[in-house]
Design a protein around this motif. Sequence first.
Motif, PDB file in Angstrom:
ATOM      1  N   SER A 166       0.807  -1.216   0.000  1.00 17.90           N
ATOM      2  CA  SER A 166       0.000   0.000   0.000  1.00 17.90           C
ATOM      3  C   SER A 166       0.846   1.274   0.000  1.00 17.90           C
ATOM      4  O   SER A 166       1.964   1.312   0.525  1.00 17.90           O
ATOM      5  N   LEU A 167       0.278   2.327  -0.616  1.00 18.96           N
ATOM      6  CA  LEU A 167       0.805   3.689  -0.506  1.00 18.96           C
ATOM      7  C   LEU A 167      -0.294   4.555   0.099  1.00 18.96           C
ATOM      8  O   LEU A 167      -0.633   5.619  -0.415  1.00 18.96           O
ATOM      9  N   GLN A 168      -0.852   4.091   1.199  1.00 18.24           N
ATOM     10  CA  GLN A 168      -2.087   4.655   1.714  1.00 18.24           C
ATOM     11  C   GLN A 168      -1.949   6.093   2.199  1.00 18.24           C
ATOM     12  O   GLN A 168      -2.964   6.797   2.343  1.00 18.24           O
ATOM     13  N   LEU A 188      -2.096   3.108  -9.678  1.00 15.55           N
ATOM     14  CA  LEU A 188      -1.859   3.987  -8.542  1.00 15.55           C
ATOM     15  C   LEU A 188      -3.034   3.959  -7.572  1.00 15.55           C
ATOM     16  O   LEU A 188      -2.852   3.942  -6.349  1.00 15.55           O
ATOM     17  N   ARG A 189      -4.244   3.921  -8.117  1.00 14.85           N
ATOM     18  CA  ARG A 189      -5.418   3.907  -7.256  1.00 14.85           C
ATOM     19  C   ARG A 189      -5.516   2.618  -6.449  1.00 14.85           C
ATOM     20  O   ARG A 189      -6.008   2.615  -5.315  1.00 14.85           O
ATOM     21  N   ALA A 190      -5.026   1.530  -7.026  1.00 18.37           N
ATOM     22  CA  ALA A 190      -5.023   0.261  -6.289  1.00 18.37           C
ATOM     23  C   ALA A 190      -4.074   0.331  -5.096  1.00 18.37           C
ATOM     24  O   ALA A 190      -4.314  -0.303  -4.060  1.00 18.37           O
ATOM     25  N   LEU A 191      -3.000   1.107  -5.223  1.00 17.28           N
ATOM     26  CA  LEU A 191      -2.024   1.242  -4.140  1.00 17.28           C
ATOM     27  C   LEU A 191      -2.412   2.330  -3.147  1.00 17.28           C
ATOM     28  O   LEU A 191      -2.052   2.266  -1.974  1.00 17.28           O
ATOM     29  N   ALA A 192      -3.112   3.351  -3.647  1.00 16.52           N
ATOM     30  CA  ALA A 192      -3.523   4.483  -2.805  1.00 16.52           C
ATOM     31  C   ALA A 192      -5.003   4.755  -3.062  1.00 16.52           C
ATOM     32  O   ALA A 192      -5.359   5.688  -3.789  1.00 16.52           O
ATOM     33  N   PRO A 193      -5.894   3.960  -2.475  1.00 19.57           N
ATOM     34  CA  PRO A 193      -7.322   4.029  -2.805  1.00 19.57           C
ATOM     35  C   PRO A 193      -7.964   5.373  -2.526  1.00 19.57           C
ATOM     36  O   PRO A 193      -8.949   5.741  -3.168  1.00 19.57           O
ATOM     37  N   ILE A 215      -8.487  12.198 -13.081  1.00 19.23           N
ATOM     38  CA  ILE A 215      -8.594  10.907 -13.753  1.00 19.23           C
ATOM     39  C   ILE A 215      -9.409   9.970 -12.874  1.00 19.23           C
ATOM     40  O   ILE A 215      -8.942   9.515 -11.826  1.00 19.23           O
ATOM     41  N   GLU A 216     -10.604   9.700 -13.296  1.00 17.99           N
ATOM     42  CA  GLU A 216     -11.458   8.750 -12.571  1.00 17.99           C
ATOM     43  C   GLU A 216     -11.439   7.432 -13.341  1.00 17.99           C
ATOM     44  O   GLU A 216     -10.395   6.806 -13.462  1.00 17.99           O
ATOM     45  N   ARG A 217     -12.555   7.012 -13.882  1.00 22.15           N
ATOM     46  CA  ARG A 217     -12.541   5.775 -14.663  1.00 22.15           C
ATOM     47  C   ARG A 217     -11.892   6.029 -16.020  1.00 22.15           C
ATOM     48  O   ARG A 217     -12.185   7.018 -16.684  1.00 22.15           O
ATOM     49  N   VAL A 218     -10.990   5.142 -16.426  1.00 22.24           N
ATOM     50  CA  VAL A 218     -10.337   5.237 -17.731  1.00 22.24           C
ATOM     51  C   VAL A 218     -11.014   4.248 -18.680  1.00 22.24           C
ATOM     52  O   VAL A 218     -10.992   3.035 -18.445  1.00 22.24           O
TER      53      VAL A 218
END
Length: 286
Positions: A166-168, A188-193, A215-218
């Motif tokens: 995690s990069l929480q 990045l979002r997976a690491l820092a939700p 950047i939300e859903r790509v």
Amino acid sequence: VLGQAGAGVVLVSRAQAARPEVAGLGAGRRVLVVEDLLAGETPEVELPVVGPDEVAYVIFTSGSTGRPKGVTVSHRGAVNTLRSVNDRFDVGPDDRVLALSELSFDLSVYDLFGVLAAGGTVVFPDQGETKNPAHWLELVREHRVTVWNSVPQLAGLLADEAGGTSLQSLRVVLMSGDWIPTQLPERLRALAPEATVMSLGGATEGSIWSIWHEIERVDPEWASIPYGTAMPGQRMYVLNGRGEHCPVGVAGEIHIGGAGVALGYWRDEERTAERFFEHPGLGRLY
């Protein structure tokens, strides 16, 4: 660059001062060793009164020609960009940024003046470790860095180094200066939700950034991340060769307007006139 800038003083470390090439910098300039200055007494001086339209900094960029151009940015232009970012993300005393950008690259302007102006903390990597992603990861975790600001490639290297861990602590990820791989925001979002992931763009001539996109859903069909919309106090136009607005779908040139437009190129009136002009309806543009 030193000649064009008209620099009268060069600051070097004691180790640098011993290098033969540094001796050549002294022609018409004072070469000062930082360690010697720190060892002596610091005289008190009265700071000058500076207006918002005076020069804040000059950053030399090669642009597309390879010949350095000194982009001259006012205090008003820089502060407009810094405030826009700080206001949007409520940057404050509890925030910390990892300063990866060289001072000759204008992303560093936000690292220093943006976060410090909000009462936050700047975390510097150790000398010799600035290109080591393992060191970045260690600092992010040790100091609980909240703001990441870099070109996309460095953010990708951080994600690679983190692996599945995690990069929480990150709550804002700012990426600019190059094309963003479409898969990177989700990594990045997976690491820092909890992080807001932003694409920013513009030019050094537009006071760091002029345009942004959250950047939300790509969409898997996207070939690239949308460029975005103009930041507060700034304007982005697509104009044709006659200075007219291009309809949607018609190619033209991007022009930057508003508070962020630089004062011009330092001591280079010819190239300033080529790139900066007064539009009859839109004001001063780059």
